[in-house]
Write a protein that holds these residues in place. Structure first.
Motif, PDB file in Angstrom:
ATOM      1  N   LEU A   1      46.408  48.555  63.851  1.00  0.00           N
ATOM      2  CA  LEU A   1      44.807  48.278  63.730  1.00  0.00           C
ATOM      3  C   LEU A   1      44.362  49.432  64.638  1.00  0.00           C
ATOM      4  O   LEU A   1      44.275  49.570  65.832  1.00  0.00           O
ATOM      5  CB  LEU A   1      44.520  47.173  64.654  1.00  0.00           C
ATOM      6  N   ASN A   2      43.867  50.649  63.938  1.00  0.00           N
ATOM      7  CA  ASN A   2      43.286  51.879  64.389  1.00  0.00           C
ATOM      8  C   ASN A   2      42.075  52.150  63.691  1.00  0.00           C
ATOM      9  O   ASN A   2      41.829  51.754  62.587  1.00  0.00           O
ATOM     10  CB  ASN A   2      44.197  52.852  64.684  1.00  0.00           C
ATOM     11  N   PRO A   3      41.151  52.985  64.312  1.00  0.00           N
ATOM     12  CA  PRO A   3      39.816  52.983  63.513  1.00  0.00           C
ATOM     13  C   PRO A   3      40.081  53.548  61.953  1.00  0.00           C
ATOM     14  O   PRO A   3      39.384  53.396  60.924  1.00  0.00           O
ATOM     15  CB  PRO A   3      39.174  54.148  64.317  1.00  0.00           C
TER      16      PRO A   3
ATOM     17  N   CYS B   1      41.908  51.041  59.706  1.00  0.00           N
ATOM     18  CA  CYS B   1      41.027  50.049  59.394  1.00  0.00           C
ATOM     19  C   CYS B   1      39.718  50.218  58.446  1.00  0.00           C
ATOM     20  O   CYS B   1      39.224  49.457  57.684  1.00  0.00           O
ATOM     21  CB  CYS B   1      40.245  49.321  60.647  1.00  0.00           C
TER      22      CYS B   1
ATOM     23  N   THR C   1      38.413  43.990  63.320  1.00  0.00           N
ATOM     24  CA  THR C   1      38.226  44.377  64.816  1.00  0.00           C
ATOM     25  C   THR C   1      39.797  44.063  65.311  1.00  0.00           C
ATOM     26  O   THR C   1      40.821  43.468  64.457  1.00  0.00           O
ATOM     27  CB  THR C   1      37.527  43.153  65.425  1.00  0.00           C
ATOM     28  N   ASP C   2      40.002  44.631  66.579  1.00  0.00           N
ATOM     29  CA  ASP C   2      41.401  44.161  67.306  1.00  0.00           C
ATOM     30  C   ASP C   2      40.783  42.826  68.299  1.00  0.00           C
ATOM     31  O   ASP C   2      39.673  42.599  68.008  1.00  0.00           O
ATOM     32  CB  ASP C   2      41.701  45.484  67.936  1.00  0.00           C
TER      33      ASP C   2
ATOM     34  N   ARG D   1      37.227  45.377  70.301  1.00  0.00           N
ATOM     35  CA  ARG D   1      36.278  46.378  69.553  1.00  0.00           C
ATOM     36  C   ARG D   1      36.522  46.287  68.120  1.00  0.00           C
ATOM     37  O   ARG D   1      37.308  45.736  67.505  1.00  0.00           O
ATOM     38  CB  ARG D   1      36.779  47.681  69.815  1.00  0.00           C
TER      39      ARG D   1
ATOM     40  N   MET E   1      36.950  47.817  64.927  1.00  0.00           N
ATOM     41  CA  MET E   1      37.647  48.857  64.511  1.00  0.00           C
ATOM     42  C   MET E   1      36.793  49.509  63.122  1.00  0.00           C
ATOM     43  O   MET E   1      36.640  51.169  63.136  1.00  0.00           O
ATOM     44  CB  MET E   1      38.859  48.690  64.040  1.00  0.00           C
TER      45      MET E   1
ATOM     46  N   PRO F   1      31.141  50.813  64.440  1.00  0.00           N
ATOM     47  CA  PRO F   1      32.601  50.849  64.895  1.00  0.00           C
ATOM     48  C   PRO F   1      32.557  51.307  66.442  1.00  0.00           C
ATOM     49  O   PRO F   1      31.975  52.107  66.937  1.00  0.00           O
ATOM     50  CB  PRO F   1      33.568  51.913  63.831  1.00  0.00           C
ATOM     51  N   LEU F   2      33.924  50.769  67.148  1.00  0.00           N
ATOM     52  CA  LEU F   2      34.143  51.018  68.290  1.00  0.00           C
ATOM     53  C   LEU F   2      33.328  50.580  69.533  1.00  0.00           C
ATOM     54  O   LEU F   2      33.433  50.564  70.632  1.00  0.00           O
ATOM     55  CB  LEU F   2      34.379  52.616  68.698  1.00  0.00           C
TER      56      LEU F   2
END
Length: 596
Positions: A238-240, A243, A262-263, A266, A268, A280-281
């Motif tokens: 799970l990273n931007p 995702c 999301t994680d 946050r 993602m 995002p983020l």
């Protein structure tokens, strides 16, 4: 009899119209396809019991054994009257669909209602309805209603149950003469019409089942297509970036208006409607998402208020939030947003839940793959880092002696010892190193050994210079040379007899490394085991050969080859074949080696 047939067809037509209308209702279709629990069985009893009641009310009254009443709605039957109707059809279908409980329940409702209407066949018709429900319920447990042959089985059962009703009327209704006259009038029309009605009703039921099966098949295909396209992204965790790519795929394949992933802390990625303010983020702000993360259970929102969007004009009004799990621990969520709550129907829920499970499996496999690679790196580096303490002590003793007799040679050996240990340290940090570095390691080792045993062996190298930059596992050639010196020539009584040859050449797209000696060879009983496992013998354990082969298998898999050939009295040849281009390890470690 002839005049009764069109009236009966008219009555069965009314029931079929109701059945067709019901088949268009999503709730009825769900009951037909997902009939499992007592709640669904109760609904089936009520629905088909109502069919029996309607059949009684719309039946055709028969008086005096031959006179047919034109009345369209029957609320009471005289003592000399009876009803020709399609009641058995509803009882049969209910029993076949729902089993003994539903069949019995429908039979009791339809039979009791028929009994309350009166007439000299009230008791016999009521009993025959209950009996038909019980019998067809038990038969229904053995019939697969969706199969084609079940269509004609149901028709046969409907006809048989109608014939049984005629028999019960003759046995129970009194006076017998009136019962016989009634059966002569109603038997054939009721048997024919109920059989025909059962056929049409079963066609409606099977069309519902086939349509549901097609929907399920399409959903399954859709889910697998999404899983196939998202697999490369979820394998990255799970990273931007991953995702965002996965969310775009999911949005393309579903009816959702927006997708968020999301994680635990946050957002993602957010793709689709509302992307202008679902950024995002950002930290997770919705209570529903936090509840899903804490409970690990699916959550739904049916209004903008439940979504808790910070923008009052947000177009998203419904959502389903699914937990993403790795080893039973919730690591994030998948959210499907809809602009209208009606779009979040049962099909979308099932698809979303299936996707949540598939994505959780993908994330778990990604984590397992990551851990496997870390473990493999650790195992390989542990094997590479082995240094024999006695070699270090012998080297120090040799250098100490030379310090008095030949200081320059002692200095040279110290440099070679430094090269040897530098190679050990570099090799322990790398999975592959350039071939020329491995050759430096060999030369450093031999320089120290020659100082201890001058003129006891010769080493010849035949190395293709073009192959020297090619990556090879560290500690590949040096242990082979060390093994030859230790075990191939145990008695060093004949100077110059011991010979070791190292060769490196290209064979297609593979690098071939060969280490040969003219020593005493390996006994046949040990040869098969060497390299595949450690062995116990007076000469050694074969640990070095086992370590080399294990590292080649771990790094190159089936593309690598390690082979030992030996004949007692003639020597031993070890051949290693490695793919020249092996990006799995070389690309990832070349840069770090150059920095080192």
């Amino acid at each position: 009899m002839v005049g009764l047939l069109p009236l009966m067809l008219e009555r069965v037509g009314i029931l079929l119209i109701v059945a067709i209308l019901l088949s268009r209702l999503k709730s009825f279709r769900n009951i037909v396809y997902h009939e499992h629990g007592y709640k669904e069985k109760t609904r089936l009893i009520l629905i088909f019991g109502a069919f029996g009641v309607i059949s009684n009310y719309t039946g055709v009254e028969i008086r005096g054994g031959s006179w047919i009443s034109p009345q369209a709605w029957q609320t009471w039957i005289g003592t000399d009257g009876a009803i020709a109707n399609t009641r058995i059809m509803g009882v049969v279908i209910g029993g076949l669909l729902g089993g003994p409980l539903v069949g019995t329940g429908v039979g009791i409702i339809a039979g009791f209602h028929r009994f309350t209407l009166g007439g000299f066949t009230a008791l016999s018709c009521g009993l025959s309805s209950v009996l038909a429900g019980i019998v067809t319920g038990y038969i229904g447990k053995r019939i697969r209603i969706w199969e084609k042959r079940a269509l004609w089985q149901a028709v046969a059962i409907g006809i048989f149950m109608e014939c049984a009703q005629m028999g019960i009327i003759l046995l129970a209704a009194r006076p017998f003469e009136a019962a016989l006259a009634l059966v002569e009038v109603i038997a054939l029309p009721m048997i024919a019409v109920n059989g025909f009605g059962t056929l049409l009703f079963m066609l409606i039921i099977q069309s519902i089942l086939r349509e549901e099966s097609r929907t399920r098949a399409l959903q399954t295909q859709q889910a697998f297509s999404i899983a196939d396209e998202t697999l490369p992204f979820f394998r990255q965790g799970l990273n931007p970036e991953s995702c965002r790519e996965a969310a775009e795929v999911i949005l393309k394949w579903t009816n959702a208006d927006a997708i968020s992933i999301t994680d635990r802390h946050r957002v993602m990625a957010h793709i689709g409607e509302g992307a202008d303010h679902h950024i995002p983020l950002q930290s997770i702000s919705t209570l529903l998402t936090r509840q899903v993360l804490e409970s690990g259970k699916t959550g739904e929102a049916a209004s903008r208020g439940q979504i808790q969007c910070s923008r009052p004009d947000c177009v998203l009004q419904a959502a389903i939030v699914l937990p993403l799990k790795v080893k039973e621990e919730t690591v994030g969520t998948l959210k499907l947003y809809f602009k209208r709550p009606s779009k979040l129907d049962r099909a979308e829920r099932q698809l979303a839940e299936g996707l949540g499970k598939l994505f959780s499996t993908q994330l778990e496999l990604a984590e397992a793959e990551k851990q496997r690679k870390l473990l493999k790196d650790a195992e390989i580096k542990a094997l590479q880092a082995q240094v024999h303490p006695h070699f270090l002590f012998n080297a120090f003793n040799t250098i100490s002696s030379l310090c008095r007799t030949d200081p320059e040679k002692a200095r040279t050996l110290l440099i070679q010892l430094s090269v040897f240990f530098r190679s050990n340290l570099q090799g322990a940090r790398q999975i592959v190193i350039p071939l020329y570095k491995e050759l430096e390691h060999v030369k450093a080792y031999l320089a120290i050994e020659k100082a201890r045993f001058p003129d006891k062996y010769t080493l010849d190298m035949d190395i293709d210079p073009a192959l020297e930059p090619i990556g090879v596992p560290p500690f590949t050639l040096q242990p082979l040379v060390e093994n030859a010196l230790k075990y191939a020539f145990p008695a060093r009584s004949h100077a110059g007899r011991a010979q070791i040859v190292l060769r490196a050449y290209r064979e297609g797209d593979r690098l071939v490394l060969v280490a040969e000696d003219n020593g005493r060879g390996i006994p046949a009983e040990l040869l098969a085991a060497l390299g595949s496992r450690t062995v116990e013998s007076l000469e050694g354990t074969g640990t070095a050969l086992y370590n080399i082969r294990k590292r080649i298998d771990e790094i190159y898999g089936a593309k690598g080859e390690f082979r030992i050939e030996s004949r007692p009295g003639t020597g031993t040849t070890v051949t290693i074949r490695l793919p020249i281009h092996h990006s799995q390890w070389e690309d990832s470690h070349a840069e770090s080696f150059n920095r080192g």
